[in-house]
Design a protein around this motif. Structure first.
Motif, mmCIF file in Angstrom:
data_model
loop_
_atom_site.group_PDB
_atom_site.id
_atom_site.type_symbol
_atom_site.label_atom_id
_atom_site.label_comp_id
_atom_site.label_asym_id
_atom_site.label_seq_id
_atom_site.Cartn_x
_atom_site.Cartn_y
_atom_site.Cartn_z
ATOM 1 N N GLY A 1 -7.326 34.474 -33.948
ATOM 2 C CA GLY A 1 -8.325 34.805 -34.959
ATOM 3 C C GLY A 1 -8.811 33.636 -35.782
ATOM 4 O O GLY A 1 -9.645 33.816 -36.675
ATOM 5 N N ASN A 2 -8.335 32.427 -35.471
ATOM 6 C CA ASN A 2 -8.674 31.288 -36.314
ATOM 7 C C ASN A 2 -10.150 30.903 -36.247
ATOM 8 O O ASN A 2 -10.746 30.520 -37.257
ATOM 9 C CB ASN A 2 -7.803 30.087 -35.951
ATOM 10 N N THR A 3 -10.749 30.998 -35.055
ATOM 11 C CA THR A 3 -12.154 30.617 -34.927
ATOM 12 C C THR A 3 -13.045 31.545 -35.739
ATOM 13 O O THR A 3 -13.884 31.093 -36.525
ATOM 14 C CB THR A 3 -12.586 30.631 -33.452
ATOM 15 N N LEU A 4 -12.858 32.854 -35.555
ATOM 16 C CA LEU A 4 -13.662 33.804 -36.326
ATOM 17 C C LEU A 4 -13.387 33.667 -37.825
ATOM 18 O O LEU A 4 -14.308 33.717 -38.645
ATOM 19 C CB LEU A 4 -13.373 35.225 -35.869
ATOM 20 N N ALA A 5 -12.130 33.492 -38.196
ATOM 21 C CA ALA A 5 -11.791 33.348 -39.614
ATOM 22 C C ALA A 5 -12.450 32.108 -40.206
ATOM 23 O O ALA A 5 -13.000 32.155 -41.317
ATOM 24 C CB ALA A 5 -10.273 33.287 -39.783
ATOM 25 N N ASN A 6 -12.403 31.006 -39.473
ATOM 26 C CA ASN A 6 -13.045 29.780 -39.956
ATOM 27 C C ASN A 6 -14.551 29.966 -40.105
ATOM 28 O O ASN A 6 -15.168 29.441 -41.044
ATOM 29 C CB ASN A 6 -12.744 28.622 -39.014
ATOM 30 N N ALA A 7 -15.151 30.713 -39.169
ATOM 31 C CA ALA A 7 -16.589 30.988 -39.261
ATOM 32 C C ALA A 7 -16.900 31.828 -40.488
ATOM 33 O O ALA A 7 -17.860 31.559 -41.221
ATOM 34 C CB ALA A 7 -17.063 31.690 -37.995
ATOM 35 N N VAL A 8 -16.091 32.860 -40.730
ATOM 36 C CA VAL A 8 -16.302 33.725 -41.889
ATOM 37 C C VAL A 8 -16.237 32.916 -43.178
ATOM 38 O O VAL A 8 -17.103 33.041 -44.060
ATOM 39 C CB VAL A 8 -15.253 34.861 -41.916
#
Length: 212
Positions: free
Chosen positions: A131-138
């Motif tokens: 989930g790090n990519t989506l979290a970083n995008a958010v």
């Protein structure tokens, strides 16, 4: 969509690249190999399964897809919802209003999204693991004044039943939507494991995947 079958073929392959992650999830919404080629009717079905789960309102301005794997599904959802689509690429260009965020496990780890300065968005990727990519995008989008209405993926990866990505996004107040869940650490009969060659030879439709 809480129950039922979704025509999504999924398998696990060893990753022989410089990425820190040692495996890759093969999916028929990404077209990783001939056996996992995208069939338009199947892609449309996965998109519709996601749309049924989304928590979005009439104020949704943009759909954002993640290059490369998240692009086909994001396009399919954009077509169904008739919402404009933006793509986050890994190409750095001298363009204004760049928003950047990282995909930590990737060798080429920086995404660039250009021109977005306001509005409400839906994020779509092919799969969510840690989930790090989506979290970083958010986080990056919120820091730039963009509202994230929802986050979605074709496949939600599980590690011995634990969804690390879901927990990561929960911390940001977002409930991950996924077409199906795929167990990484505990092999189940419907999931294929091994090398690229073995996967290509043995790929089959997994119609029995449980929808999220």
């Amino acid at each position: 969509m809480s129950n039922g079958s979704i025509p999504l073929r999924v398998a696990l392959a060893e990753r022989h690249t410089n990425d820190s992650r040692t495996y890759k999830i093969l999916m028929s919404i990404v077209s990783d190999t001939l056996e996992f080629a995208i069939h338009p009717s199947e892609l449309r079905a996965v998109a519709k399964a996601l749309i049924e789960q989304l928590e979005i309102g009439p104020d949704l301005d943009w759909i954002i897809g993640f290059s490369q794997g998240g692009v086909p599904l994001a396009i399919a959802v954009a077509y169904e919802l008739d919402i404009p689509l933006l793509i986050a690429y890994r190409s750095q260009m001298p363009l204004p209003d760049a928003i950047t965020f990282r995909e930590p496990h990737a060798f080429d780890d920086t995404f660039y999204l250009y021109g977005l300065t306001q509005g409400t968005v839906l994020l779509i990727d092919d799969e969510v693991d840690n989930g790090n990519t989506l979290a970083n995008a958010v986080i990056a989008l919120r820091d730039n004044g963009i509202r994230v209405a929802d986050v979605a993926a074709g496949v939600e990866a599980l590690h011995s039943g634990d969804s690390r990505g879901r927990r990561r996004l929960d911390d940001l107040g977002l409930n991950l939507k996924a077409a199906c869940r795929f167990e990484i650490d505990s092999p189940a009969p419907e999931f294929l494991r091994g090398t690229w060659t073995e996967k290509a030879a043995a790929a089959r439709r997994t119609e029995g995947l449980q929808a999220r």
